[in-house]
Design a protein around this motif. Structure first.
Motif, PDB file in Angstrom:
ATOM      1  N   MET A  11      79.913  15.335  84.855  1.00 16.56           N
ATOM      2  CA  MET A  11      78.576  15.360  85.224  1.00 16.56           C
ATOM      3  C   MET A  11      78.505  16.692  86.338  1.00 16.56           C
ATOM      4  SD  MET A  11      75.386  14.730  84.904  1.00 16.56           S
ATOM      5  CE  MET A  11      73.881  14.775  85.709  1.00 16.56           C
ATOM      6  N   ILE A  12      79.254  16.300  87.438  1.00 14.96           N
ATOM      7  CA  ILE A  12      79.424  17.315  88.457  1.00 14.96           C
ATOM      8  C   ILE A  12      79.805  18.870  87.954  1.00 14.96           C
ATOM      9  CG2 ILE A  12      80.350  18.184  90.649  1.00 14.96           C
ATOM     10  CD1 ILE A  12      78.147  15.987  90.874  1.00 14.96           C
ATOM     11  N   SER A  13      80.811  18.658  87.156  1.00 15.61           N
ATOM     12  CA  SER A  13      81.568  19.952  86.704  1.00 15.61           C
ATOM     13  C   SER A  13      80.512  20.550  85.504  1.00 15.61           C
ATOM     14  CB  SER A  13      82.725  19.629  85.846  1.00 15.61           C
ATOM     15  OG  SER A  13      82.508  18.959  84.860  1.00 15.61           O
ATOM     16  N   ALA A  14      79.568  19.914  84.985  1.00 12.03           N
ATOM     17  CA  ALA A  14      78.438  20.588  83.958  1.00 12.03           C
ATOM     18  C   ALA A  14      77.583  21.181  84.829  1.00 12.03           C
ATOM     19  CB  ALA A  14      77.926  19.539  83.088  1.00 12.03           C
ATOM     20  N   ILE A  15      77.012  20.493  86.172  1.00  8.02           N
ATOM     21  CA  ILE A  15      76.208  21.325  86.878  1.00  8.02           C
ATOM     22  C   ILE A  15      76.675  22.415  87.590  1.00  8.02           C
ATOM     23  CG2 ILE A  15      74.764  21.047  89.057  1.00  8.02           C
ATOM     24  CD1 ILE A  15      74.807  18.106  88.483  1.00  8.02           C
ATOM     25  N   LEU A  16      77.972  22.388  88.063  1.00  4.79           N
ATOM     26  CA  LEU A  16      78.542  23.444  88.563  1.00  4.79           C
ATOM     27  C   LEU A  16      78.820  24.697  87.610  1.00  4.79           C
ATOM     28  CD1 LEU A  16      79.855  24.550  91.191  1.00  4.79           C
ATOM     29  CD2 LEU A  16      82.013  23.408  90.393  1.00  4.79           C
ATOM     30  N   TRP A  17      78.934  24.227  86.312  1.00  7.56           N
ATOM     31  CA  TRP A  17      79.268  25.626  85.336  1.00  7.56           C
ATOM     32  C   TRP A  17      78.000  26.044  84.876  1.00  7.56           C
ATOM     33  CZ3 TRP A  17      83.024  28.361  84.652  1.00  7.56           C
ATOM     34  CH2 TRP A  17      84.223  28.035  84.860  1.00  7.56           C
ATOM     35  N   ALA A  18      76.923  25.190  84.947  1.00  2.59           N
ATOM     36  CA  ALA A  18      75.557  25.641  84.940  1.00  2.59           C
ATOM     37  C   ALA A  18      74.922  26.694  85.869  1.00  2.59           C
ATOM     38  CB  ALA A  18      74.402  24.507  84.609  1.00  2.59           C
ATOM     39  N   LEU A  19      75.400  26.205  86.929  1.00  5.00           N
ATOM     40  CA  LEU A  19      74.964  27.229  88.293  1.00  5.00           C
ATOM     41  C   LEU A  19      75.715  28.387  88.512  1.00  5.00           C
ATOM     42  CD1 LEU A  19      74.666  24.600  91.137  1.00  5.00           C
ATOM     43  CD2 LEU A  19      72.891  25.977  90.375  1.00  5.00           C
ATOM     44  N   ILE A  20      77.058  28.473  88.266  1.00  2.00           N
ATOM     45  CA  ILE A  20      77.842  29.463  88.048  1.00  2.00           C
ATOM     46  C   ILE A  20      77.456  30.466  87.007  1.00  2.00           C
ATOM     47  CG2 ILE A  20      80.346  30.690  87.555  1.00  2.00           C
ATOM     48  CD1 ILE A  20      81.222  28.091  89.304  1.00  2.00           C
TER      49      ILE A  20
END
Length: 89
Positions: free
Chosen positions: A1-10
């Motif tokens: 979940m955190i990695s998906a949010i991080l990839w969405a932001l980047i």
């Protein structure tokens, strides 16, 4: 979940800047946070539109999907610039 949010932001930041770069006219008056929001929207909506017309499961880097994402982000940047109505003065 955190990695998906991080990839969405980047990814949204990169796609947002690319969308701002290819948007017609002078779109430097859109603030940074709105550019990132437009980029995230471009990633999500562009991927969704691409999957409606083409096979979303490809091998390697799907350059056409990224082109769709940048195009949607550019449209969102133009809309955001029109809605915010910020002037350069």
């Amino acid at each position: 979940m955190i990695s998906a949010i991080l990839w969405a932001l980047i990814g949204g930041t990169i796609i947002g800047f690319l969308g701002k770069w290819v948007a017609p006219g002078d779109r430097d008056n859109v603030p940074l946070w709105l550019t990132i929001i437009c980029g995230i929207g471009g990633v999500l909506i562009g991927t969704w539109l691409y999957s409606l017309f083409f096979n979303p499961h490809t091998n390697g880097i799907d350059w056409w999907r990224h082109i769709w994402q940048v195009a949607v982000a550019a449209v969102l940047v133009v809309v955001a610039a029109g809605v915010t109505g910020r002037s350069k003065s």
